[in-house]
Design a protein around this motif. Structure first.
Motif, mmCIF file in Angstrom:
data_model
loop_
_atom_site.group_PDB
_atom_site.id
_atom_site.type_symbol
_atom_site.label_atom_id
_atom_site.label_comp_id
_atom_site.label_asym_id
_atom_site.label_seq_id
_atom_site.Cartn_x
_atom_site.Cartn_y
_atom_site.Cartn_z
ATOM 1 N N TYR A 59 7.110 1.004 -20.581
ATOM 2 C CA TYR A 59 7.105 2.344 -19.979
ATOM 3 C C TYR A 59 6.128 2.455 -18.810
ATOM 4 C CZ TYR A 59 9.495 3.347 -24.352
ATOM 5 O OH TYR A 59 10.381 3.321 -25.412
ATOM 6 N N ILE A 60 5.336 1.408 -18.589
ATOM 7 C CA ILE A 60 4.356 1.410 -17.508
ATOM 8 C C ILE A 60 4.875 0.555 -16.358
ATOM 9 C CG2 ILE A 60 1.989 0.836 -16.833
ATOM 10 C CD1 ILE A 60 1.178 1.185 -19.745
ATOM 11 N N ASP A 61 4.867 1.116 -15.160
ATOM 12 C CA ASP A 61 5.340 0.379 -13.987
ATOM 13 C C ASP A 61 4.240 -0.438 -13.329
ATOM 14 O OD1 ASP A 61 8.169 1.383 -13.774
ATOM 15 O OD2 ASP A 61 7.118 3.301 -13.710
ATOM 16 N N HIS A 62 3.018 0.109 -13.315
ATOM 17 C CA HIS A 62 1.905 -0.597 -12.664
ATOM 18 C C HIS A 62 0.622 -0.350 -13.462
ATOM 19 C CE1 HIS A 62 4.320 -1.412 -9.067
ATOM 20 N NE2 HIS A 62 4.729 -0.163 -9.146
ATOM 21 N N ILE A 63 -0.108 -1.432 -13.762
ATOM 22 C CA ILE A 63 -1.420 -1.322 -14.395
ATOM 23 C C ILE A 63 -2.482 -1.608 -13.355
ATOM 24 C CG2 ILE A 63 -2.974 -2.254 -16.152
ATOM 25 C CD1 ILE A 63 -0.535 -2.972 -17.825
ATOM 26 N N HIS A 64 -3.433 -0.693 -13.209
ATOM 27 C CA HIS A 64 -4.545 -0.860 -12.275
ATOM 28 C C HIS A 64 -5.810 -1.160 -13.081
ATOM 29 C CE1 HIS A 64 -2.179 0.842 -8.923
ATOM 30 N NE2 HIS A 64 -1.663 1.627 -9.865
ATOM 31 N N VAL A 65 -6.547 -2.159 -12.661
ATOM 32 C CA VAL A 65 -7.756 -2.581 -13.364
ATOM 33 C C VAL A 65 -8.973 -1.920 -12.743
ATOM 34 C CG1 VAL A 65 -9.227 -4.551 -13.907
ATOM 35 C CG2 VAL A 65 -6.747 -4.762 -14.091
ATOM 36 N N LEU A 66 -9.774 -1.294 -13.580
ATOM 37 C CA LEU A 66 -10.991 -0.642 -13.116
ATOM 38 C C LEU A 66 -11.951 -1.679 -12.551
ATOM 39 C CD1 LEU A 66 -12.608 2.061 -13.004
ATOM 40 C CD2 LEU A 66 -13.585 1.399 -15.207
ATOM 41 N N SER A 67 -12.382 -1.466 -11.324
ATOM 42 C CA SER A 67 -13.279 -2.393 -10.643
ATOM 43 C C SER A 67 -14.727 -1.943 -10.802
ATOM 44 C CB SER A 67 -12.904 -2.454 -9.161
ATOM 45 O OG SER A 67 -13.894 -3.129 -8.416
ATOM 46 N N GLU A 68 -15.652 -2.895 -10.626
ATOM 47 C CA GLU A 68 -17.061 -2.510 -10.585
ATOM 48 C C GLU A 68 -17.325 -1.606 -9.396
ATOM 49 O OE1 GLU A 68 -19.663 -5.839 -10.750
ATOM 50 O OE2 GLU A 68 -18.847 -6.604 -12.640
ATOM 51 N N ASP A 69 -16.522 -1.772 -8.369
ATOM 52 C CA ASP A 69 -16.619 -0.921 -7.188
ATOM 53 C C ASP A 69 -15.606 0.208 -7.327
ATOM 54 O OD1 ASP A 69 -16.784 0.280 -4.736
ATOM 55 O OD2 ASP A 69 -16.306 -1.506 -3.565
ATOM 56 N N LEU A 70 -16.057 1.326 -7.891
ATOM 57 C CA LEU A 70 -15.145 2.437 -8.140
ATOM 58 C C LEU A 70 -14.551 2.970 -6.850
ATOM 59 C CD1 LEU A 70 -13.920 4.246 -10.308
ATOM 60 C CD2 LEU A 70 -15.887 5.777 -10.065
ATOM 61 N N GLN A 71 -15.295 2.886 -5.773
ATOM 62 C CA GLN A 71 -14.782 3.379 -4.494
ATOM 63 C C GLN A 71 -13.571 2.573 -4.028
ATOM 64 O OE1 GLN A 71 -16.502 6.584 -4.568
ATOM 65 N NE2 GLN A 71 -15.585 6.162 -2.562
ATOM 66 N N ASN A 73 -11.391 1.179 -6.095
ATOM 67 C CA ASN A 73 -10.299 1.704 -6.907
ATOM 68 C C ASN A 73 -9.764 3.011 -6.335
ATOM 69 O OD1 ASN A 73 -11.773 0.446 -9.840
ATOM 70 N ND2 ASN A 73 -9.683 -0.008 -9.256
ATOM 71 N N ILE A 74 -10.675 3.872 -5.979
ATOM 72 C CA ILE A 74 -10.288 5.183 -5.464
ATOM 73 C C ILE A 74 -9.479 5.044 -4.175
ATOM 74 C CG2 ILE A 74 -11.216 7.279 -4.393
ATOM 75 C CD1 ILE A 74 -13.453 7.189 -6.527
ATOM 76 N N ALA A 75 -9.928 4.160 -3.291
ATOM 77 C CA ALA A 75 -9.207 3.963 -2.028
ATOM 78 C C ALA A 75 -7.786 3.459 -2.272
ATOM 79 C CB ALA A 75 -9.978 2.985 -1.147
ATOM 80 N N GLU A 76 -7.646 2.510 -3.213
ATOM 81 C CA GLU A 76 -6.325 1.965 -3.515
ATOM 82 C C GLU A 76 -5.421 3.012 -4.149
ATOM 83 O OE1 GLU A 76 -7.320 -1.297 -6.010
ATOM 84 O OE2 GLU A 76 -7.924 -2.622 -4.347
ATOM 85 N N LEU A 77 -5.986 3.797 -5.046
ATOM 86 C CA LEU A 77 -5.194 4.822 -5.728
ATOM 87 C C LEU A 77 -4.831 5.969 -4.780
ATOM 88 C CD1 LEU A 77 -7.176 4.970 -9.088
ATOM 89 C CD2 LEU A 77 -4.920 3.947 -8.735
ATOM 90 N N LYS A 78 -5.767 6.304 -3.910
ATOM 91 C CA LYS A 78 -5.515 7.400 -2.965
ATOM 92 C C LYS A 78 -4.346 7.076 -2.044
ATOM 93 C CE LYS A 78 -8.278 10.768 -0.420
ATOM 94 N NZ LYS A 78 -9.642 11.113 0.018
ATOM 95 N N ALA A 79 -4.228 5.819 -1.692
ATOM 96 C CA ALA A 79 -3.144 5.402 -0.791
ATOM 97 C C ALA A 79 -1.770 5.534 -1.438
ATOM 98 C CB ALA A 79 -3.368 3.960 -0.355
ATOM 99 N N LEU A 80 -1.735 5.625 -2.770
ATOM 100 C CA LEU A 80 -0.459 5.719 -3.484
ATOM 101 C C LEU A 80 0.086 7.146 -3.539
ATOM 102 C CD1 LEU A 80 -1.260 3.208 -6.359
ATOM 103 C CD2 LEU A 80 0.408 2.897 -4.523
ATOM 104 N N ASP A 81 -0.763 8.122 -3.225
ATOM 105 C CA ASP A 81 -0.304 9.518 -3.115
ATOM 106 C C ASP A 81 0.372 9.995 -4.404
ATOM 107 O OD1 ASP A 81 0.109 11.974 -1.960
ATOM 108 O OD2 ASP A 81 1.903 11.386 -0.862
ATOM 109 N N PHE A 82 -0.400 10.088 -5.462
ATOM 110 C CA PHE A 82 0.136 10.504 -6.752
ATOM 111 C C PHE A 82 0.505 11.988 -6.768
ATOM 112 C CE2 PHE A 82 -2.217 6.684 -8.020
ATOM 113 C CZ PHE A 82 -1.234 6.038 -8.760
ATOM 114 N N ASP A 83 1.529 12.300 -7.523
ATOM 115 C CA ASP A 83 1.927 13.688 -7.735
ATOM 116 C C ASP A 83 1.223 14.295 -8.949
ATOM 117 O OD1 ASP A 83 4.281 13.898 -5.752
ATOM 118 O OD2 ASP A 83 4.777 12.110 -6.920
#
Length: 345
Positions: A59-71, A73-83
């Motif tokens: 049921y999961i399309d993409h798993i993102h791994v939490l990085s030591e550099d949270l910023q 992660n945030i940049a990568e997730l922000k680019a995906l434009d979640f609803d």
């Protein structure tokens, strides 16, 4: 550009960083959200060491791994434009993620920290009798996602399954899986109690845990090296989960493999020390709570009436009172009786 509330839901992010049991307890939400929005991409943000808990989840399309550099992660997730963002962890780091993503449809579950504090510090129990799963579903109620009642999920690919030859021949016809590990010592059944249990147990036993449990397992195994097979540290998480799946009965501390056992609808004898099922982390089969157990597939072994229990919602490395009565006073004879009843069913 931020997603409009009127635009169809195309991308959904679920956040739960840790730990094994907590992540398994999110799986009914994963499944129900995906079935409600089958055309949407479902993403999940988790710590690297727990990725395998979800790796086989269809049921999961993409798993993102939490990085030591949270910023990062945030940049990568922000680019995906979640609803939609669904926060099933609810801590300071998830708050940072949510604030940075600035998604309008963001939903967060209630941790009930005040109620837990009152319970562990003053023994004033105002907690609901429901599993934490039900609170997860309360968070996604605005999305019209409802609990399908099918319980927890844990997926094992065929190539990850254990083989019969991986365990002794004497265990091929059935065994009791004993989960001896735990995140804190005050959630672990003591060595002498385990020794008494396996000595009285009339069935083959497999000890399950990680490499850190090797010394405890070695001590337990001395009771009967033939009856008891020490699997601690010899199998990875998914393989250990498979051994739980193949057990006739599971005896377990309050730990991740307990919830995996519930995902497989296993019959379980559960052991409770400094924590109690009222904290919402009891085995969940899809419709059971602490007042109405619809599927009587597990028993709760605990010492009621102790003025010091629960002493923590998580655990300690040693009993604060030094006596550890919450585990030491559990009746081994009753555990054997429960195991025998489940074995014969």
């Amino acid at each position: 550009m931020k997603a409009s509330r009127s635009r169809p839901i195309q991308k959904i992010l679920i956040i739960r960083f840790s730990s094994i049991g907590d992540i398994v307890l999110t799986t009914p939400v994963i499944r129900s959200v995906k079935r409600k929005y089958p055309d949407a991409e479902l993403h999940y943000l988790v710590k690297k060491q727990f990725k395998n808990v979800l790796a086989g989840n269809p049921y999961i399309d993409h798993i993102h791994v939490l990085s030591e550099d949270l910023q990062q992660n945030i940049a990568e997730l922000k680019a995906l434009d979640f609803d939609v963002v669904i926060d099933l962890h609810h801590n300071l780091r998830t708050l940072r993620v949510k604030k940075a993503l600035n998604v309008r449809r963001t939903y967060t579950f209630a941790k009930l920290n005040v109620q837990k504090w009152l319970y562990t510090n003053f023994k004033w129990n105002t907690l609901p009798p429901n599993s934490i799963v039900e609170r997860y579903f309360e968070a996604v109620k605005p999305l019209n996602v409802v609990n399908d009642g099918l319980g927890l999920d844990f997926f094992i690919a065929p190539e990850q399954e254990t083989k019969r030859e991986d365990i002794p021949m004497g265990h091929w016809m059935g065994y009791v899986a004993c989960v001896i590990g735990g995140s804190f010592e005050t959630k672990q059944f003591p060595a002498d109690k385990w020794r008494a249990f396996v000595e009285a147990c009339p069935y083959p036993v497999i000890l399950l845990g990680g490499p850190d449990d090797a010394a405890l397992a070695a001590e337990i195994k001395t009771v009967d090296p033939v009856k008891v097979y020490d699997a601690c540290g010899k199998f990875n998480l998914v393989e250990s989960a498979d051994l739980v799946r193949k057990a006739r009965v599971v005896v377990t501390n309050d730990t991740g493999l307990m919830h995996i056992g519930a995902a497989f609808q296993k019959k379980m004898v559960t052991l409770w020390g400094n924590t109690t099922p009222w904290l919402g982390m009891f085995p969940y089969y899809g419709a059971n709570n602490l007042q109405t157990t619809v599927s009587p597939l597990f028993t709760i072994s605990e010492v009621n009436g102790l003025s010091c229990r629960p002493c923590s919602k998580i655990g300690f490395h040693q009993c604060p009172k030094k006596h550890f009565n919450c585990m030491n006073q559990i009746d081994v004879a009753q555990l054997i009786s429960d195991v025998q009843s489940f074995w014969k069913d």
